[in-house]
Motif scaffolding. Structure first.
Motif, mmCIF file in Angstrom:
data_model
loop_
_atom_site.group_PDB
_atom_site.id
_atom_site.type_symbol
_atom_site.label_atom_id
_atom_site.label_comp_id
_atom_site.label_asym_id
_atom_site.label_seq_id
_atom_site.Cartn_x
_atom_site.Cartn_y
_atom_site.Cartn_z
ATOM 1 N N HIS A 157 3.783 8.161 13.418
ATOM 2 C CA HIS A 157 5.112 8.129 14.116
ATOM 3 C C HIS A 157 5.838 6.365 12.674
ATOM 4 N N LEU A 158 4.696 5.261 13.685
ATOM 5 C CA LEU A 158 4.809 4.006 13.447
ATOM 6 C C LEU A 158 5.027 4.282 11.978
ATOM 7 N N ILE A 159 4.452 4.856 10.674
ATOM 8 C CA ILE A 159 4.662 4.607 9.352
ATOM 9 C C ILE A 159 5.881 4.994 8.759
ATOM 10 N N SER A 160 6.136 6.643 9.770
ATOM 11 C CA SER A 160 7.605 7.297 9.216
ATOM 12 C C SER A 160 9.058 6.424 9.910
ATOM 13 N N HIS A 161 8.630 5.547 11.062
ATOM 14 C CA HIS A 161 9.519 5.428 11.251
ATOM 15 C C HIS A 161 9.956 3.937 10.488
ATOM 16 N N PHE A 220 7.474 -3.716 1.999
ATOM 17 C CA PHE A 220 9.023 -2.988 1.539
ATOM 18 C C PHE A 220 9.828 -3.505 2.665
ATOM 19 N N LEU A 221 9.673 -3.657 3.540
ATOM 20 C CA LEU A 221 10.647 -3.727 4.995
ATOM 21 C C LEU A 221 11.215 -5.132 4.688
ATOM 22 N N SER A 222 11.176 -6.260 3.643
ATOM 23 C CA SER A 222 11.412 -7.344 3.192
ATOM 24 C C SER A 222 11.591 -7.849 1.670
ATOM 25 N N ASP A 223 11.341 -7.027 0.581
ATOM 26 C CA ASP A 223 11.586 -7.101 -0.350
ATOM 27 C C ASP A 223 11.925 -5.647 -1.272
ATOM 28 N N LEU A 224 13.425 -5.331 -0.768
ATOM 29 C CA LEU A 224 13.766 -4.228 -1.097
ATOM 30 C C LEU A 224 14.105 -3.800 -2.455
ATOM 31 N N TYR A 225 13.169 -4.769 -3.400
ATOM 32 C CA TYR A 225 13.006 -4.179 -4.818
ATOM 33 C C TYR A 225 11.489 -3.411 -4.926
ATOM 34 N N VAL A 226 10.687 -3.768 -3.402
ATOM 35 C CA VAL A 226 9.374 -2.434 -3.739
ATOM 36 C C VAL A 226 9.795 -1.385 -2.689
ATOM 37 N N PRO A 227 8.702 -0.330 -3.050
ATOM 38 C CA PRO A 227 9.212 0.952 -2.793
ATOM 39 C C PRO A 227 8.046 0.740 -2.237
ATOM 40 N N TYR A 228 8.591 2.183 -1.404
ATOM 41 C CA TYR A 228 6.933 2.403 0.260
ATOM 42 C C TYR A 228 6.092 3.023 -0.693
ATOM 43 N N ASP A 229 6.144 3.791 -1.653
ATOM 44 C CA ASP A 229 5.114 4.599 -2.676
ATOM 45 C C ASP A 229 5.041 4.466 -3.941
ATOM 46 N N ASN A 230 3.792 5.243 -4.719
ATOM 47 C CA ASN A 230 3.645 5.149 -6.208
ATOM 48 C C ASN A 230 3.464 6.445 -6.568
ATOM 49 N N ASN A 231 4.685 6.859 -6.107
ATOM 50 C CA ASN A 231 4.893 8.115 -6.211
ATOM 51 C C ASN A 231 5.038 8.333 -7.575
ATOM 52 N N VAL A 260 1.136 -0.952 -0.254
ATOM 53 C CA VAL A 260 0.115 -0.145 -0.144
ATOM 54 C C VAL A 260 1.097 1.243 -0.167
ATOM 55 N N CYS A 261 0.662 2.212 -0.457
ATOM 56 C CA CYS A 261 1.640 3.563 -1.059
ATOM 57 C C CYS A 261 1.295 4.103 0.653
ATOM 58 N N LEU A 262 2.226 4.450 1.045
ATOM 59 C CA LEU A 262 2.471 4.851 2.355
ATOM 60 C C LEU A 262 1.907 6.692 2.557
ATOM 61 N N ALA A 263 2.590 7.599 1.357
ATOM 62 C CA ALA A 263 2.333 8.577 1.475
ATOM 63 C C ALA A 263 0.657 8.477 0.933
ATOM 64 N N HIS A 264 -0.343 8.350 0.538
ATOM 65 C CA HIS A 264 -1.466 8.093 0.874
ATOM 66 C C HIS A 264 -1.972 8.108 1.870
ATOM 67 N N LEU A 265 -1.124 7.173 2.780
ATOM 68 C CA LEU A 265 -2.049 6.375 4.396
ATOM 69 C C LEU A 265 -1.479 7.938 5.064
ATOM 70 N N LEU A 266 -0.118 8.886 5.084
ATOM 71 C CA LEU A 266 0.587 9.961 5.297
ATOM 72 C C LEU A 266 -0.478 10.793 5.595
ATOM 73 N N ARG A 267 -1.277 10.982 4.195
ATOM 74 C CA ARG A 267 -1.583 12.482 3.988
ATOM 75 C C ARG A 267 -3.512 12.055 4.875
ATOM 76 N N ASN A 268 -3.003 10.486 4.750
ATOM 77 C CA ASN A 268 -4.142 10.164 5.617
ATOM 78 C C ASN A 268 -4.489 10.938 6.932
ATOM 79 N N ALA A 269 -3.722 10.101 7.691
ATOM 80 C CA ALA A 269 -3.372 10.291 8.942
ATOM 81 C C ALA A 269 -3.352 12.186 9.653
ATOM 82 N N GLU A 270 -2.436 12.800 8.593
ATOM 83 C CA GLU A 270 -2.648 14.184 8.565
ATOM 84 C C GLU A 270 -3.555 15.041 8.356
ATOM 85 N N TYR A 271 -5.007 14.256 7.608
ATOM 86 C CA TYR A 271 -5.982 14.964 7.681
ATOM 87 C C TYR A 271 -6.768 14.995 9.384
ATOM 88 N N LEU A 272 -6.363 13.657 9.844
ATOM 89 C CA LEU A 272 -6.927 13.291 10.405
ATOM 90 C C LEU A 272 -6.417 14.188 12.017
#
Length: 212
Positions: free
Chosen positions: A88-92, A146-157, A61-73
């Motif tokens: 904090h967990l996602i950013s960490h 993305f933590l287990s597969d380093l070929y996978v990015p954590y966002d779909n930017n 899942v794109c974490l950039a999207h989730l961080l934007r959703n969380a910032e709204y909250l």
């Protein structure tokens, strides 16, 4: 096109770009192009449900999207800290990837903390919090791929950038008038995108296709 809204789709990786347009944003728009899915691919997407119906290797899942959703909250209710702890967990997790400090133990700790966070009752908060939590629970297994597969990015930017030309075209020139015009634009966009990624001339790439 004909006063109807169509959707632009993009599937891409570090060397390939495929852009197309369809009348639907539903499953049929994906199945029309990928009837067998992408069994060797890990998709990095937003939470649009149809992506999770595809035959693929895995999801992120794109974490950039989730961080934007969380910032709204965070802004919606400054007196609570649930969404702040989620952020904090996602950013960490993202920092661990960037710093190259990933271990199996750290991944396990992150997943445990996220599980505990998602198990908390949010009935004392506005309904937006519960709705967000329910949405995350549906994709909880795809938060830290993305933590287990380093070929996978954590966002779909990269995909967001990939369809930017379509939005610029819409703002400058307006909508397409025909299906064929939209299809041709998508094909050119795909060719140019792949040429750029592979260090080739955009002009020569288009010329090579035209001369076939």
């Amino acid at each position: 096109m004909g006063k109807h809204l169509h959707w632009n789709w993009i599937f891409q990786n570090d060397s390939l770009t495929y852009v197309y347009q369809e009348k639907s944003r539903g499953q049929q728009a994906i199945d029309a192009k990928f009837p067998n899915g992408l069994p060797n691919a890990t998709l990095v997407t937003d939470r649009h449900q149809n992506y999770f119906k595809m035959n693929v290797k895995n999801h992120q899942v794109c974490l950039a999207h989730l961080l934007r959703n969380a910032e709204y909250l965070n802004e919606l209710d400054t007196g609570q800290d649930w969404s702040q702890r989620f952020t904090h967990l996602i950013s960490h997790a993202m920092e661990l990837r960037r710093d190259g400090c990933i271990t199996s133990r750290k991944i396990k700790v992150l997943k445990t903390k996220m599980k505990n966070l998602l198990s908390e009752s949010l009935t004392h908060l506005s309904e937006e919090f519960e709705s967000f939590k329910k949405g995350i629970l549906k994709v909880k297994d795809y938060l830290f791929t993305f933590l287990s597969d380093l070929y996978v990015p954590y966002d779909n930017n990269a995909s967001e950038r990939g369809v930017r030309k379509n939005k610029i075209k819409q703002k400058v020139c307006g909508c397409f008038r025909t299906d064929s015009g939209a299809d041709d634009f998508a094909k050119l966009h795909s060719i140019v995108g792949m040429a750029t990624k592979n260090g080739n001339s955009k002009y020569n790439a288009i010329l090579a296709v035209v001369q076939q």
